[in-house]
Enzyme design. Structure first.
Site, PDB file in Angstrom:
ATOM      1  N   ASP A 165       1.116  -1.270  -0.182  1.00  0.00           N
ATOM      2  CA  ASP A 165      -0.439  -0.107   0.069  1.00  0.00           C
ATOM      3  C   ASP A 165       1.002   1.227   0.391  1.00  0.00           C
ATOM      4  O   ASP A 165       2.155   1.454   1.210  1.00  0.00           O
ATOM      5  CB  ASP A 165      -0.993  -0.139   1.031  1.00  0.00           C
ATOM      6  CG  ASP A 165      -1.905   0.785   0.862  1.00  0.00           C
ATOM      7  OD1 ASP A 165      -2.353   0.974   2.369  1.00  0.00           O
ATOM      8  OD2 ASP A 165      -2.077   1.107   0.158  1.00  0.00           O
ATOM      9  N   GLU A 274      -3.526  -0.642  -8.390  1.00  0.00           N
ATOM     10  CA  GLU A 274      -4.389   0.141  -8.323  1.00  0.00           C
ATOM     11  C   GLU A 274      -3.786   2.106  -7.811  1.00  0.00           C
ATOM     12  O   GLU A 274      -2.798   2.012  -7.567  1.00  0.00           O
ATOM     13  CB  GLU A 274      -5.030   0.550  -6.091  1.00  0.00           C
ATOM     14  CG  GLU A 274      -5.490   1.657  -5.886  1.00  0.00           C
ATOM     15  CD  GLU A 274      -6.482   1.339  -4.478  1.00  0.00           C
ATOM     16  OE1 GLU A 274      -7.420   0.554  -4.543  1.00  0.00           O
ATOM     17  OE2 GLU A 274      -6.227   1.794  -3.214  1.00  0.00           O
TER      18      GLU A 274
END
Ligand SMILES: O=C(O)[C@@H](O)[C@H](O)[C@H](O)C(=O)CO
Length: 494
Positions: A165, A274
């Site tokens: 992330d 993402e």
């Protein structure tokens, strides 16, 4: 298989039974002639391995009364992944709702699995940013190990994800991919030019005029001379807005394309890629979202989710701050753009945004990615406040003393002076701090400082007492997560 449980229960493994405090019956697993069972002993969780076969031979451990007692080690996790593929992370693609369940402690995933099991949403259990690893002193190996063992413990076979992330550096991207992470969140905040927001119209025009004519005409042909047509989205580019967005996002789009070509397109396995443009001072207008999405498609960059910076404030650990009517208007367009370009909208800092969850579930038609992390840490803090008041008081005071230091890592607008002083709060009232926004943010962003704090002799100031309390309160923590994350899911329509 059951014989092993009975043997543990009835004390037939005398050498072991003296310190088994819990048997995780959901972990009972047969692989060929090998039986696995996870237990918690006074020294921590262990895998009991009985029978024969390759799995028995490959797991490292001490044999007691014919049963191998294996630690939940990294090496053993890799063996478990090989023999039980469902314990390794997977990519999910765009056709299933997913929830990032960041676990900064490595002990929350069992409660997360219990919360999501059987629902129309899949967990990304192994989700941590490099920022979180730096602040907790953990590694991505630790994060994957914790998630995999939780999946084994809970007997969860519906699949889970692993999200590297908020990655900005290529070395971190390589690290996460090398370990088998199945989602990559590319943080583009350092390639977004936030200074443009503060320029006047004339200054924007002058700066834009300095760009190569070919670049300017490239964008003007696509976004001024061609009206975007996205069903459900309200998009209207003006020359000034386009000039501003080109100056803000052009470098970021080039960065997205470069990383995709270098690391994603070359992979021989599925990875959910993402794009994160949320951690930036510049709110993402629907027009800017469309421009980024359209450019990525034009350049052949496939993404699985996009995290815009919504209007208003998505701050850590507290509800949405802003004009909900404007948020709804823009969310409708953001969601329509995501559908048009065939990816999911990703909601970062998704914890506790209860006032807008119904809108998010509605406009995404239940197909979204939502990220949480800090709220799971706060549920652990809530347990501490309930059962170990002296520890909570010491943590709370340390957080107050080090709050300013922690604001270097997270954007919050916490009013420290609004937090009721500890001296005015009884032990039984301490959990109420977890219901108050300023106290929530105080404990939320100081997690790393608290977990890594050391006494003068080098011993842990809080961590040992904290993790022992959490081990003793494992069921209470799981119940707290089921309640709190369950509330998120209910309001999201799951
Ligand atoms: O704290 C972090 O670095 C992450 O948890 C980050 O905040 C994450 O992307 C998120 O949005 C969790 O809600």
């Amino acid at each position: 298989m059951i014989e092993l449980i009975e043997a543990v229960r009835t004390g037939n493994i005398r050498e072991l039974n003296s310190n088994v405090v819990k048997v995780y019956e959901t972990s009972l697993t047969q692989v060929g002639d090998t039986t696995l069972l996870m237990v918690r002993t006074t020294e921590g969780k262990r895998l009991l391995v009985s029978g024969t076969g390759e799995l028995f031979d490959q797991l490292q451990g001490e044999i007691v009364a014919g049963v191998k007692i294996a630690r939940l080690s990294h090496a053993n996790r890799l063996v478990i992944n090989h023999f039980l593929p469902y314990t390794a992370p997977q990519a999910f693609g765009t056709q299933v709702a997913t929830m990032g369940l960041g676990d900064r402690l490595g002990i929350a995933s069992p409660g997360h699995i219990q919360t999501l099991r059987g629902k129309d949403i899949r967990p990304v259990l192994a989700q941590q940013s490099i920022r979180e690893l730096a602040l907790t002193g953990r590694t991505y190996e630790d994060v994957l190990d914790a998630a995999a063992y939780a999946v084994l413990q809970e007997g969860y076979k519906d699949g889970y994800g692993a999200d590297g992330d908020h990655l900005k550096k290529e070395a971190d991207i390589e690290y996460a991919l090398r370990l088998g992470f199945t989602m990559l969140t590319l943080d583009c905040s350092e390639n977004i030019d936030n200074t443009i927001e503060s320029l006047s119209t004339a200054e924007i025009a002058a700066k834009y005029a300095e760009l190569p004519a070919s670049l300017r005409s490239y964008y003007e042909e696509r976004y001024l001379q061609t009206a975007p047509n996205v069903p459900g989205a309200t998009l209207a580019y003006t020359a000034e807005a386009l000039q501003k967005d080109v100056l803000i996002y052009d470098a970021a789009i080039n960065f997205m394309e470069a990383i995709f070509r270098r690391y994603i397109a070359t992979l021989d396995r599925a990875v959910d890629f993402e794009i994160s443009i949320d951690e930036t001072a510049t709110p993402t207008s629907p027009e800017a979202h469309y421009l980024v999405a359209n450019e990525l498609r034009e350049r052949g960059v496939t993404i699985f989710s996009m995290a815009p910076r919504f209007c208003g404030e998505f701050q850590k650990g507290i509800d949405y701050i802003g004009d909900i009517a404007q948020f709804e208007r823009e969310l409708a367009s953001h969601a329509a753009i995501a559908v048009h370009f065939e990816y999911k909208l990703s909601i970062h800092s998704g914890s506790d945004k209860f006032s807008v969850f119904p809108l998010i579930g509605q406009y995404t038609n239940g197909l979204f990615h939502i990220k949480t992390a800090g709220t799971n840490w706060l549920e652990a803090v809530r347990v501490i406040a309930k059962v170990n008041p002296s520890l909570y008081r010491r943590m709370h005071q340390f957080a107050l003393d080090h709050f300013v230091e922690a604001t270097a890592y997270y954007h919050v607008t916490t009013d420290i002076n609004a937090i009721v002083p500890l001296a005015e709060v009884t032990d039984s009232q301490l959990p109420d701090y977890m219901e108050e926004n300023n106290a929530r943010q105080l404990l939320h962003i100081t997690y790393g400082l608290l977990l890594q704090a050391k006494n003068a002799d080098g011993s842990a100031m809080f961590a040992d007492d904290f993790f022992q309390t959490m081990a003793d309160q494992e069921d209470a923590f799981a119940e707290g997560l089921r309640h709190h994350i369950g509330r998120h899911l209910t309001l999201l329509g799951k």
